[in-house]
Design an enzyme around this catalytic site. Sequence first.
Site, PDB file in Angstrom:
ATOM      1  N   ASP A  64       1.023  -1.144   0.094  1.00  0.00           N
ATOM      2  CA  ASP A  64      -0.027  -0.110  -0.072  1.00  0.00           C
ATOM      3  C   ASP A  64       0.795   1.264   0.007  1.00  0.00           C
ATOM      4  O   ASP A  64       1.915   1.232   0.231  1.00  0.00           O
ATOM      5  CB  ASP A  64      -0.909   0.071   1.047  1.00  0.00           C
ATOM      6  N   GLU A  80       0.549  -1.620   5.686  1.00  0.00           N
ATOM      7  CA  GLU A  80       1.559  -1.017   6.437  1.00  0.00           C
ATOM      8  C   GLU A  80       1.076   0.460   6.948  1.00  0.00           C
ATOM      9  O   GLU A  80       1.331   0.826   7.810  1.00  0.00           O
ATOM     10  CB  GLU A  80       2.930  -1.022   5.758  1.00  0.00           C
TER      11      GLU A  80
HETATM   12  C1  FME Z   1       0.485   3.326  14.040  1.00  0.00           C
HETATM   13  S1  FME Z   1       1.636   2.645  12.863  1.00  0.00           S
HETATM   14  C2  FME Z   1       1.729   3.764  11.577  1.00  0.00           C
HETATM   15  C3  FME Z   1       2.855   3.405  10.641  1.00  0.00           C
HETATM   16  C4  FME Z   1       3.001   4.594   9.866  1.00  0.00           C
HETATM   17  N1  FME Z   1       3.997   4.063   8.549  1.00  0.00           N
HETATM   18  C5  FME Z   1       4.545   4.817   7.576  1.00  0.00           C
HETATM   19  O1  FME Z   1       4.407   6.051   7.787  1.00  0.00           O
HETATM   20  C6  FME Z   1       3.621   5.599  10.345  1.00  0.00           C
HETATM   21  O2  FME Z   1       3.064   6.633  11.021  1.00  0.00           O
HETATM   22  O3  FME Z   1       4.794   5.619  10.921  1.00  0.00           O
HETATM   23 ZN    ZN Z   2       6.959   2.791   3.785  1.00  0.00          ZN
HETATM   24 ZN    ZN Z   3       4.902   5.160   4.292  1.00  0.00          ZN
END
Ligand code: FME
Ligand code: ZN
Ligand code: ZN
Length: 414
Positions: A80, A146
């Site tokens: 995603d 993710e």
């Molecule tokens: C609650 S986990 C969220 C995961 C997200 N990952 C990428 O941006 C982030 O905000 O870092």
């Molecule tokens: Zn990423």
């Molecule tokens: Zn990201």
Amino acid sequence: FTDLESEQIARFQEYLRIRTAHPSPDYAGAAAFLLPYAASVGLRTTTLHFTPCKTKPLLLLTWPGADPSLPSVLLNSHLDSVPAEPEHWAHPPFAAHRDAATGRVYARGAQDDKCLPIQYLEAIRGLRAAGFAPTRTLHISLVPDEEIGGADGFEKFARSEEFRALNVGFMLDEGQASPTDVFRVFYADRLVWRLIVKAAGPPGHGSKMFDGAAVDNLMDCVETVARFREAQFGMVKAGERGPGEVVSVNPVYMKAGIPSPTGFVMNMQPSEAEVGFDLRLPPTGDIEQIKRRIKEEWAPAHKNLIYQLMQKGPSTDVAGRPIFTATNESNPWWSLFEQAIISAGGKLSKPEILSSTTDSRFVRQLGIPALGFSPMTNTPILLHDNNEFLEDKVFLKGIKVYEHIIRALTSFKG
Ligand SMILES: CSCC[C@H](NC=O)C(=O)O
Ligand SMILES: [Zn+2]
Ligand SMILES: [Zn+2]
């Protein structure tokens, strides 16, 4: 470019054109592209589902090793992407336009992280062509969700019998671009918390000056948090700490006012107001200290403030220790990785804590070592930004880097 290189760039563009951005990622489209592609480079493919509706596939690709009794190597990538606002882009975010002069391929996901599966698969193609056969089994996981926390993706996968059966010894997952010619590598993610502060206060006429209005109380909170934020950010600006080595706290929404048909009522001070913060701590960060700060300084009850603090994801590993991967001789995978980068002609920077969060945390939580790495040097950091791009030559170089990495990791007999 050689014919092969042109094809590799074209495959990257084709994958980028599949709309896997939230809020409605085309996972079926991604699977329909990636599964036959993986099969064409000789990998075994499996599709797992961790939701009853089966709309969030997790693709598992396998290159069996000569010694299946050894723990395997896992390469991960999420399917995603975050959304894009096309009106702010120079090129449409799902066209994967390649600028002929610069070689830049513009698309949502170009850096984060749709380059990775293509680079993994093309590296495997290259190694096969060179007659290489792995000793350890190599798995690739291509996972949903993710970007929204991984609850229906890697989190469930990591807890599954299927994951346990892979007997993973080491994982490589996404990292971040490097603006210099040195590769960056990440040995930990920060811990993610969400903080919501709600203020109350007597309402009143818009013209009346009085103490203790809801917005007044909320502003006190926001200003106190801003001072803390300045101190943390100051250490980053001064070069004393890396961006992943401080506590970040950023307001992400604010809500107040009394709606009217034309917008908001302009001459009433509302009796409620609310702010949300994205709060992140280094893996060894002291959450108890932050909790005290919130209770006593940021959102004290005597200022008519109440708050909710929510943890997103684990704060320690299964043994109760801070979640990070060792980057010294105690971890043989670290040495193998470091050597592979050198053998690919690259330089590696000092290992860093990633300021954002990846699926690596679910693997590290199990006590399995994992590093964050995306082979993108001389590239501005554009994840989640407008005009995200990756230069074709940088993308192609990444394939070579993964050839060295896969060769080194899957040949490890120790
Ligand atoms: C609650 S986990 C969220 C995961 C997200 N990952 C990428 O941006 C982030 O905000 O870092
Ligand atoms: Zn990423
Ligand atoms: Zn990201």
